[in-house]
Motif scaffolding. Structure first.
Motif, PDB file in Angstrom:
ATOM      1  N   LEU A   1      -7.659  37.656  -0.748  1.00 12.66           N
ATOM      2  CA  LEU A   1      -6.319  37.097  -0.544  1.00 12.66           C
ATOM      3  C   LEU A   1      -5.985  36.126  -1.679  1.00 12.66           C
ATOM      4  O   LEU A   1      -4.889  36.186  -2.252  1.00 12.66           O
ATOM      5  CB  LEU A   1      -6.213  36.415   0.818  1.00 12.66           C
ATOM      6  CG  LEU A   1      -4.874  35.807   1.176  1.00 12.66           C
ATOM      7  CD1 LEU A   1      -3.722  36.796   1.027  1.00 12.66           C
ATOM      8  CD2 LEU A   1      -4.919  35.241   2.601  1.00 12.66           C
TER       9      LEU A   1
ATOM     10  N   ARG B   1      -8.689  38.195  11.484  1.00 14.00           N
ATOM     11  CA  ARG B   1      -9.122  39.287  10.590  1.00 14.00           C
ATOM     12  C   ARG B   1      -7.936  40.191  10.255  1.00 14.00           C
ATOM     13  O   ARG B   1      -7.705  40.536   9.106  1.00 14.00           O
ATOM     14  CB  ARG B   1     -10.242  40.097  11.256  1.00 14.00           C
ATOM     15  CG  ARG B   1     -10.737  41.278  10.456  1.00 14.00           C
ATOM     16  CD  ARG B   1     -11.810  42.073  11.222  1.00 14.00           C
ATOM     17  NE  ARG B   1     -13.019  41.285  11.416  1.00 14.00           N
ATOM     18  CZ  ARG B   1     -13.352  40.674  12.564  1.00 14.00           C
ATOM     19  NH1 ARG B   1     -12.577  40.768  13.634  1.00 14.00           N
ATOM     20  NH2 ARG B   1     -14.463  39.987  12.653  1.00 14.00           N
TER      21      ARG B   1
ATOM     22  N   TYR C   1      -5.539  38.451   7.855  1.00 15.83           N
ATOM     23  CA  TYR C   1      -6.045  38.469   6.475  1.00 15.83           C
ATOM     24  C   TYR C   1      -5.848  39.845   5.837  1.00 15.83           C
ATOM     25  O   TYR C   1      -5.381  39.949   4.705  1.00 15.83           O
ATOM     26  CB  TYR C   1      -7.531  38.116   6.433  1.00 15.83           C
ATOM     27  CG  TYR C   1      -7.844  36.643   6.415  1.00 15.83           C
ATOM     28  CD1 TYR C   1      -7.116  35.743   5.643  1.00 15.83           C
ATOM     29  CD2 TYR C   1      -8.918  36.140   7.142  1.00 15.83           C
ATOM     30  CE1 TYR C   1      -7.431  34.394   5.616  1.00 15.83           C
ATOM     31  CE2 TYR C   1      -9.240  34.789   7.118  1.00 15.83           C
ATOM     32  CZ  TYR C   1      -8.494  33.928   6.356  1.00 15.83           C
ATOM     33  OH  TYR C   1      -8.808  32.597   6.317  1.00 15.83           O
TER      34      TYR C   1
ATOM     35  N   LEU D   1     -12.712  38.439   2.562  1.00 15.17           N
ATOM     36  CA  LEU D   1     -11.284  38.482   2.888  1.00 15.17           C
ATOM     37  C   LEU D   1     -10.528  37.336   2.220  1.00 15.17           C
ATOM     38  O   LEU D   1      -9.465  37.542   1.630  1.00 15.17           O
ATOM     39  CB  LEU D   1     -11.083  38.453   4.402  1.00 15.17           C
ATOM     40  CG  LEU D   1     -11.521  39.696   5.166  1.00 15.17           C
ATOM     41  CD1 LEU D   1     -11.509  39.437   6.662  1.00 15.17           C
ATOM     42  CD2 LEU D   1     -10.653  40.892   4.812  1.00 15.17           C
ATOM     43  N   GLU D   2     -11.075  36.136   2.308  1.00 27.60           N
ATOM     44  CA  GLU D   2     -10.388  34.984   1.722  1.00 27.60           C
ATOM     45  C   GLU D   2     -10.308  35.086   0.202  1.00 27.60           C
ATOM     46  O   GLU D   2      -9.292  34.737  -0.391  1.00 27.60           O
ATOM     47  CB  GLU D   2     -11.069  33.685   2.149  1.00 27.60           C
ATOM     48  CG  GLU D   2     -10.813  33.374   3.614  1.00 27.60           C
ATOM     49  CD  GLU D   2     -11.500  32.111   4.103  1.00 27.60           C
ATOM     50  OE1 GLU D   2     -12.391  31.575   3.395  1.00 27.60           O
ATOM     51  OE2 GLU D   2     -11.146  31.671   5.219  1.00 27.60           O
TER      52      GLU D   2
ATOM     53  N   LEU E   1     -12.869  34.851  12.729  1.00 26.42           N
ATOM     54  CA  LEU E   1     -12.042  36.020  12.417  1.00 26.42           C
ATOM     55  C   LEU E   1     -11.582  36.724  13.692  1.00 26.42           C
ATOM     56  O   LEU E   1     -10.588  37.439  13.681  1.00 26.42           O
ATOM     57  CB  LEU E   1     -12.807  36.998  11.528  1.00 26.42           C
ATOM     58  CG  LEU E   1     -13.110  36.517  10.123  1.00 26.42           C
ATOM     59  CD1 LEU E   1     -13.976  37.539   9.395  1.00 26.42           C
ATOM     60  CD2 LEU E   1     -11.835  36.240   9.343  1.00 26.42           C
TER      61      LEU E   1
ATOM     62  N   GLU F   1       3.776  34.004   4.119  1.00 23.04           N
ATOM     63  CA  GLU F   1       2.707  33.035   4.413  1.00 23.04           C
ATOM     64  C   GLU F   1       3.093  32.197   5.632  1.00 23.04           C
ATOM     65  O   GLU F   1       2.296  32.016   6.555  1.00 23.04           O
ATOM     66  CB  GLU F   1       2.459  32.109   3.212  1.00 23.04           C
ATOM     67  CG  GLU F   1       1.897  32.781   1.988  1.00 23.04           C
ATOM     68  CD  GLU F   1       0.385  32.906   1.972  1.00 23.04           C
ATOM     69  OE1 GLU F   1      -0.294  32.439   2.916  1.00 23.04           O
ATOM     70  OE2 GLU F   1      -0.137  33.477   0.996  1.00 23.04           O
TER      71      GLU F   1
ATOM     72  N   ALA G   1      -6.008  28.399   9.092  1.00 18.80           N
ATOM     73  CA  ALA G   1      -7.103  29.362   9.247  1.00 18.80           C
ATOM     74  C   ALA G   1      -8.472  28.686   9.280  1.00 18.80           C
ATOM     75  O   ALA G   1      -9.423  29.255   9.830  1.00 18.80           O
ATOM     76  CB  ALA G   1      -7.053  30.389   8.121  1.00 18.80           C
TER      77      ALA G   1
ATOM     78  N   PHE H   1       0.820  32.724   9.102  1.00 22.60           N
ATOM     79  CA  PHE H   1      -0.156  31.663   9.335  1.00 22.60           C
ATOM     80  C   PHE H   1       0.385  30.504  10.158  1.00 22.60           C
ATOM     81  O   PHE H   1      -0.400  29.787  10.785  1.00 22.60           O
ATOM     82  CB  PHE H   1      -0.727  31.152   8.011  1.00 22.60           C
ATOM     83  CG  PHE H   1      -1.675  32.120   7.378  1.00 22.60           C
ATOM     84  CD1 PHE H   1      -2.969  32.257   7.853  1.00 22.60           C
ATOM     85  CD2 PHE H   1      -1.278  32.902   6.312  1.00 22.60           C
ATOM     86  CE1 PHE H   1      -3.856  33.152   7.280  1.00 22.60           C
ATOM     87  CE2 PHE H   1      -2.157  33.806   5.720  1.00 22.60           C
ATOM     88  CZ  PHE H   1      -3.452  33.933   6.218  1.00 22.60           C
TER      89      PHE H   1
ATOM     90  N   ARG I   1      -4.093  27.941   4.666  1.00 23.29           N
ATOM     91  CA  ARG I   1      -5.534  27.636   4.606  1.00 23.29           C
ATOM     92  C   ARG I   1      -5.923  26.647   5.695  1.00 23.29           C
ATOM     93  O   ARG I   1      -6.970  26.799   6.329  1.00 23.29           O
ATOM     94  CB  ARG I   1      -5.889  27.097   3.228  1.00 23.29           C
ATOM     95  CG  ARG I   1      -5.845  28.161   2.156  1.00 23.29           C
ATOM     96  CD  ARG I   1      -6.261  27.595   0.804  1.00 23.29           C
ATOM     97  NE  ARG I   1      -6.307  28.660  -0.184  1.00 23.29           N
ATOM     98  CZ  ARG I   1      -5.686  28.615  -1.350  1.00 23.29           C
ATOM     99  NH1 ARG I   1      -4.972  27.551  -1.686  1.00 23.29           N
ATOM    100  NH2 ARG I   1      -5.778  29.625  -2.185  1.00 23.29           N
TER     101      ARG I   1
ATOM    102  N   ARG J   1     -15.835  37.025   5.917  1.00 20.62           N
ATOM    103  CA  ARG J   1     -14.849  35.954   5.790  1.00 20.62           C
ATOM    104  C   ARG J   1     -14.622  35.591   4.322  1.00 20.62           C
ATOM    105  O   ARG J   1     -13.486  35.504   3.861  1.00 20.62           O
ATOM    106  CB  ARG J   1     -15.305  34.739   6.592  1.00 20.62           C
ATOM    107  CG  ARG J   1     -14.439  33.492   6.471  1.00 20.62           C
ATOM    108  CD  ARG J   1     -13.280  33.579   7.389  1.00 20.62           C
ATOM    109  NE  ARG J   1     -12.410  32.454   7.373  1.00 20.62           N
ATOM    110  CZ  ARG J   1     -12.127  31.728   8.441  1.00 20.62           C
ATOM    111  NH1 ARG J   1     -12.700  31.986   9.592  1.00 20.62           N
ATOM    112  NH2 ARG J   1     -11.255  30.765   8.357  1.00 20.62           N
TER     113      ARG J   1
END
Length: 172
Positions: free
Chosen positions: A24, A142, A145, A20-21, A125, A66, A120, A70, A117, A17
């Motif tokens: 990004l 997941r 991302y 990945l974050e 994930l 985005e 999420a 999201f 953000r 996690r």
């Protein structure tokens, strides 16, 4: 924009996690850094004919991306409409005019990142999206991302070339 925004350096030994974050965020911040020091006129400057691709258009596009992944897909917020394009002009996010500004596009992009953000946060994930995309009903966080990292990486390559064409600047 006058100063280089800070850029996250992705850790080399983090959990999935965090990895990945941070990747990004690294790519989000890379795109912002490609725009540093340019006024609106330069940000609207096309890369190379016949392409009309601009740094400002890329920022607007990523605000749309985005929002789509999201909000509409992950959170199922179907009321979150499109910002810069519609069915009549599906590339409207890339098309910029003299009235389009960095201030507006950057603020919109940053608002969409903040909302991404929020949407999420607290999710696994493995959590599935509430909405779909095209013919696919759901995606896990997941996948979203990884897709967002890929999307930014591809467009950051475009941004590299556009920025070099504008003023010769490379790196960042």
């Amino acid at each position: 924009m006058t100063t280089n925004p800070e850029r996250t350096i992705p850790p080399t030994t983090a959990g999935e996690r965090a990895m990945l974050e941070s990747w990004l965020d690294f790519h989000r911040e890379t795109l912002a850094r490609k725009c540093v020091g340019l006024d609106d006129k330069r940000l609207r400057e096309a890369s190379a004919p016949p392409s009309a691709l601009t740094l400002l258009g890329l920022v607007r596009h990523m605000a749309e991306v985005e929002r789509h992944w999201f909000r509409r897909v992950l959170a199922g917020e179907q009321e979150a409409g499109r910002i810069y394009y519609d069915e009549a002009d599906k590339d409207g996010d890339f098309r910029v005019s003299e009235s389009d500004t960095w201030e507006e596009a950057h603020a919109t992009w940053q608002a969409e990142i903040a909302r991404a953000r929020e949407n999420a946060a607290g999710r696994s994930l493995d959590d599935l999206s509430a909405g779909g995309h095209r013919d696919i009903e759901s995606f896990n966080l997941r996948w979203i991302y990884v897709h967002m990292i890929e999307e930014y990486a591809r467009h950051n390559g475009h941004a590299d070339l556009i920025r070099e064409r504008i003023d010769g600047a490379t790196g960042f």
